[in-house]
Enzyme design. Structure first.
Site, PDB file in Angstrom:
ATOM      1  N   HIS A  80     -41.913  77.195  48.490  1.00  0.00           N
ATOM      2  CA  HIS A  80     -41.256  75.704  48.741  1.00  0.00           C
ATOM      3  C   HIS A  80     -40.287  75.145  47.798  1.00  0.00           C
ATOM      4  O   HIS A  80     -39.905  74.260  47.420  1.00  0.00           O
ATOM      5  CB  HIS A  80     -42.040  75.301  49.722  1.00  0.00           C
ATOM      6  CG  HIS A  80     -42.088  75.473  50.886  1.00  0.00           C
ATOM      7  ND1 HIS A  80     -44.080  74.379  51.758  1.00  0.00           N
ATOM      8  CD2 HIS A  80     -41.582  77.163  51.958  1.00  0.00           C
ATOM      9  CE1 HIS A  80     -43.468  75.478  52.965  1.00  0.00           C
ATOM     10  NE2 HIS A  80     -42.627  76.801  53.512  1.00  0.00           N
ATOM     11  N   ILE A  87     -38.190  70.847  45.450  1.00  0.00           N
ATOM     12  CA  ILE A  87     -39.435  71.075  46.516  1.00  0.00           C
ATOM     13  C   ILE A  87     -39.015  71.093  47.309  1.00  0.00           C
ATOM     14  O   ILE A  87     -38.637  69.528  47.882  1.00  0.00           O
ATOM     15  CB  ILE A  87     -40.459  70.708  45.763  1.00  0.00           C
ATOM     16  CG1 ILE A  87     -40.779  70.647  44.164  1.00  0.00           C
ATOM     17  CG2 ILE A  87     -42.337  70.710  46.664  1.00  0.00           C
ATOM     18  CD1 ILE A  87     -41.682  69.546  43.540  1.00  0.00           C
ATOM     19  N   CYS A  88     -39.453  71.827  47.951  1.00  0.00           N
ATOM     20  CA  CYS A  88     -39.063  71.005  49.634  1.00  0.00           C
ATOM     21  C   CYS A  88     -40.545  70.469  50.300  1.00  0.00           C
ATOM     22  O   CYS A  88     -41.550  71.623  50.541  1.00  0.00           O
ATOM     23  CB  CYS A  88     -38.925  72.784  50.300  1.00  0.00           C
ATOM     24  SG  CYS A  88     -38.278  72.278  52.715  1.00  0.00           S
ATOM     25  N   LEU A  89     -40.783  69.500  49.891  1.00  0.00           N
ATOM     26  CA  LEU A  89     -42.678  69.396  50.696  1.00  0.00           C
ATOM     27  C   LEU A  89     -41.769  67.936  51.258  1.00  0.00           C
ATOM     28  O   LEU A  89     -41.294  66.877  51.078  1.00  0.00           O
ATOM     29  CB  LEU A  89     -42.926  68.651  49.500  1.00  0.00           C
ATOM     30  CG  LEU A  89     -44.374  68.156  50.139  1.00  0.00           C
ATOM     31  CD1 LEU A  89     -45.126  69.753  50.517  1.00  0.00           C
ATOM     32  CD2 LEU A  89     -45.431  67.798  48.593  1.00  0.00           C
ATOM     33  N   TRP A 143     -33.522  67.935  53.996  1.00  0.00           N
ATOM     34  CA  TRP A 143     -33.436  68.638  53.115  1.00  0.00           C
ATOM     35  C   TRP A 143     -34.170  68.790  55.392  1.00  0.00           C
ATOM     36  O   TRP A 143     -34.527  67.946  56.054  1.00  0.00           O
ATOM     37  CB  TRP A 143     -35.586  68.460  52.955  1.00  0.00           C
ATOM     38  CG  TRP A 143     -34.872  67.997  51.282  1.00  0.00           C
ATOM     39  CD1 TRP A 143     -35.151  66.398  50.833  1.00  0.00           C
ATOM     40  CD2 TRP A 143     -35.432  68.920  50.382  1.00  0.00           C
ATOM     41  NE1 TRP A 143     -34.594  67.083  49.513  1.00  0.00           N
ATOM     42  CE2 TRP A 143     -35.434  68.692  49.082  1.00  0.00           C
ATOM     43  CE3 TRP A 143     -35.452  70.545  50.869  1.00  0.00           C
ATOM     44  CZ2 TRP A 143     -35.257  69.535  48.134  1.00  0.00           C
ATOM     45  CZ3 TRP A 143     -35.723  71.692  49.615  1.00  0.00           C
ATOM     46  CH2 TRP A 143     -35.156  70.720  48.260  1.00  0.00           C
TER      47      TRP A 143
END
Lengths: 150, 178
Positions: A80, A87-89, A143
């Site tokens: 991620h 950051i893919c959060l 995202w």
């Protein structure tokens, strides 16, 4: 906003998260950008590695989420985390809430790193790194969140 | 000497306890002691100005910042402590922004713009008895006010009614000639 950041700073110093420390030099004078040194937690894939995590606080913080990304030449290799540090959060964008804090974001990132089973980059890493809207601000990206397992 | 040190540690304990006590009553948004405090039905404490700002930030998705339960202005309870002199409902202090005004767009019935609410139909029954089975049906609901003379819409309507008149005349002539 400044007052809330002061309080967060005090809280962060009072109850530090294991393996995370504030990079003092970069905080002084400018409360709107924090750099946090992240030590890979023991007994995880990232043991012994050191990363730098950058928080940038927008004017409307905490109603707007901070821009959080890894900086420097060591970016953790994680499904991620893109190689440009983004950051893919979900809590960093859609799921942000003003009750979250630097500490809770740090905890999420530590747990994200610690639960990783195999080091890899996201499947679309190369394409994303080349095409993302603003390499210095992950919040400009739209995202999509799909994988909750790591 | 020992006594003094004991005292000091005691007072330190006290101040720690005090801090811990206060932090229980901190607003979940500004992290300060809640001012004009309100509590959500899910039990989370906020300053009303802070919560109001958050509700304004996401008007379509109002959720509790702590637990994401649904929340709204009507579903928070103001808290009044004993020494609270100002008994005014904190929710009245930050004037809620007036709702945006919107009116339904007039429904376009069948000729698109210019003919709203005006149904025109021609029909030919058993000639010549019901030759003029034409109905001019003016619906009153949703009818817009008549356009002011001189406006473009007025001109358009005039133009359209003239066209209909011409079409009707041509039709009658054709019927008569045929």
């Amino acid at each position: 906003m400044a007052q809330r950041l002061q309080k967060e700073l005090a809280n962060f110093m009072r109850d530090p998260i294991p393996g995370m420390s504030l990079d003092r030099n970069l905080v002084e004078g400018n409360l709107n950008v924090w750099v946090i040194n992240v030590d890979g937690a023991p007994n995880t894939l990232y043991e012994g590695e050191i990363f730098k995590l950058q928080f940038k606080f927008p004017q409307r913080y905490p109603f707007d989420s901070p821009s959080v990304m890894f900086i420097g030449n060591k970016i953790p290799e994680h499904p991620h985390i893109y190689s440009n540090g983004h950051i893919c959060l979900s809590i960093l964008t859609d799921e942000w809430s003003p009750a979250l804090s630097v500490q809770s974001v740090c905890l999420s990132i530590v747990s994200m790193l610690s639960s990783c089973k195999a080091k890899s980059r996201p499947p679309d890493d190369e394409r994303y790194v080349q095409t993302c809207r603003d390499p210095s601000d992950p919040k400009k990206t739209r995202w999509f969140f799909h994988d909750d397992s790591v | 000497m020992v006594l003094v040190e004991e005292d000091r540690s005691k007072s330190e304990n006290n101040s720690n306890e005090k801090n811990a006590d206060n932090s229980q009553y901190e607003c979940n948004i500004c992290l300060d002691t809640a001012r004009d405090a309100v509590i959500s039905l899910c039990g989370h404490l906020f300053c009303w100005p802070c919560l109001h700002k958050w509700l304004e930030t996401r008007p379509n998705n109002q959720t509790c910042p702590v637990c994401k339960s649904a929340i709204s202005k009507e579903k928070v309870i103001p808290l009044y402590g004993r020494n609270c002199t100002d008994k005014k409902d904190p929710r009245d202090k930050v004037p809620p922004r007036p709702q945006g005004q919107r009116t339904e767009a007039p429904r376009n019935n069948f000729f698109g713009s210019g003919l709203d609410g005006l149904h025109v139909s021609f029909g030919i029954g058993a000639f010549p008895f019901s030759f003029f089975a034409s109905t001019f049906n003016i619906t009153t609901e949703n009818r817009m006010p008549a356009p002011a003379p001189g406006s473009t819409q007025y001109a358009e309507e005039q133009f359209l009614s003239r066209i209909f008149l011409i079409v009707a005349i041509i039709f009658i002539i054709w019927i008569l000639l045929a």
